[in-house]
Design an enzyme around this catalytic site. Structure first.
Site, short mmCIF file in Angstrom:
data_model
loop_
_atom_site.label_atom_id
_atom_site.label_comp_id
_atom_site.label_asym_id
_atom_site.label_seq_id
_atom_site.Cartn_x
_atom_site.Cartn_y
_atom_site.Cartn_z
N SER A 25 -61.88 -2.76 31.63
CA SER A 25 -60.49 -2.40 31.30
C SER A 25 -59.52 -2.95 32.35
CB SER A 25 -60.35 -0.89 31.22
OG SER A 25 -61.28 -0.36 30.31
C1 LIG Z 1 -64.05 -1.04 27.52
S1 LIG Z 1 -65.77 -1.12 27.79
C2 LIG Z 1 -65.99 -0.06 29.17
C3 LIG Z 1 -65.35 -0.41 30.45
C4 LIG Z 1 -66.11 0.25 31.57
N1 LIG Z 1 -65.83 1.65 31.70
C5 LIG Z 1 -65.91 -0.53 32.84
O1 LIG Z 1 -65.49 0.06 33.85
O2 LIG Z 1 -66.20 -1.73 32.83
C6 LIG Z 1 -66.48 -0.01 26.58
C7 LIG Z 1 -67.97 0.13 26.68
O3 LIG Z 1 -68.39 1.17 25.80
C8 LIG Z 1 -69.65 0.83 25.30
N2 LIG Z 1 -69.92 1.66 24.10
C9 LIG Z 1 -69.44 1.50 22.84
N3 LIG Z 1 -69.93 2.45 22.03
C10 LIG Z 1 -70.73 3.25 22.80
C11 LIG Z 1 -71.51 4.39 22.55
N4 LIG Z 1 -71.62 4.96 21.33
N5 LIG Z 1 -72.19 4.94 23.57
C12 LIG Z 1 -72.14 4.41 24.81
N6 LIG Z 1 -71.42 3.30 25.11
C13 LIG Z 1 -70.72 2.73 24.12
C14 LIG Z 1 -69.51 -0.66 25.04
O4 LIG Z 1 -70.77 -1.28 24.90
C15 LIG Z 1 -68.72 -1.11 26.25
O5 LIG Z 1 -69.55 -1.55 27.29
#
Ligand SMILES: C[S@@+](CC[C@H](N)C(=O)[O-])C[C@H]1O[C@@H](n2cnc3c(N)ncnc32)[C@H](O)[C@@H]1O
Length: 245
Positions: free
Chosen positions: A94
């Site tokens: 993000s």
């Molecule tokens: C915007 S990114 C996260 C950014 C992260 N917090 C960082 O500091 O880099 C969103 C993440 O959520 C994960 N994601 C999506 N659906 C999910 C789920 N049901 N359970 C766990 N992770 C999930 C994606 O694979 C992705 O890596």
């Protein structure tokens, strides 16, 4: 006076050449660490404080966390820019301001047990680890969970536990949590997460149907278990996906 006269005597192009020479000369004496540190200072000042984030501990942690180590090598030169960046597998780290805003809204403290859904690069988890007691973080893409774990270990962050799995289920064995943060957007807040939030706790999440704009939402769970929600602003996050069975 004499110096001023001589400098002026160089003319515009002469003065620019001298400036470029001095900048290049002193630049040689800056280590890569100094440059990263200077970029972080600018990031915190121009992108985060300038938009109203004021909690000193949040600013301090954003300043000290080496964001460039959480992005792929090809993205490292852009690590401190004012935007989200790709981290592989169609996912993103993000924008720094959004990390700071969600951290401030979450109001973490050293007494808190925190659950993060969406480990991604591990950057948000590292920021929260510095401000809370322990962070449990779930990532649905196993490769991202592994690489985040490697970076956190390299940085000596000990109070983060990672799991690869589906965040819709939460982490029942570790519940209840004082704070829960979602960094992927569900259509509505999963009921398992609401029930794993401690009474008196807080959850921050992007929520909504659209792929382009969701509501950044704060949920407070009252001491009697009632839920209060409010929207803060529109945001754009990747969707929270369901694990295929
Ligand atoms: C915007 S990114 C996260 C950014 C992260 N917090 C960082 O500091 O880099 C969103 C993440 O959520 C994960 N994601 C999506 N659906 C999910 C789920 N049901 N359970 C766990 N992770 C999930 C994606 O694979 C992705 O890596």
């Amino acid at each position: 006076m004499a110096l001023v006269a001589r400098t002026n005597g160089l003319g515009y192009h002469g003065r620019m050449k001298r400036l470029i020479f001095l900048a290049a000369f002193f630049g040689l004496f800056l280590t890569a660490d100094d440059r990263d540190e200077a970029e972080r200072e600018r990031m915190v000042h121009d992108q985060i404080e300038a938009r109203g984030i004021a909690r000193p501990d949040v600013l301090r942690v954003l300043h000290s966390t080496p964001r460039h180590l959480f992005v792929p090598t090809l993205q490292q030169a852009q690590a401190y820019q004012d935007r989200a960046l790709p981290i592989g597998f169609g996912q993103t780290i993000s924008q720094p301001y959004i990390v700071a805003l969600m951290t401030e809204l979450l109001e973490p403290s050293k007494r808190h047990k925190v659950l993060e859904i969406g480990t991604g690069s591990g950057y948000q988890a590292a920021v929260l680890a510095a401000l809370s007691g322990h962070v449990f973080t779930i990532e649905i893409v196993p490769e991202l969970s592994v690489s985040a774990g490697v970076v956190l270990k390299r940085l000596g962050v000990r109070n983060v536990t990672l799991r690869s799995g589906d965040g819709y289920e939460g982490w029942p064995e570790e519940a209840p949590f004082d704070r829960i943060i979602l960094t992927a957007a569900p259509r509505k807040i999963p009921s398992a997460l609401l029930s794993q939030l401690r009474p008196g706790g807080k959850l921050v999440a992007p929520v909504g149907n659209s792929a382009f704009a969701q509501d950044l939402t704060i949920v407070d769970k009252m001491a009697d278990g009632r839920i209060k929600k409010r929207s803060v602003m529109p945001v754009t996050f990747v969707p929270m996906v369901r694990k295929k069975h």
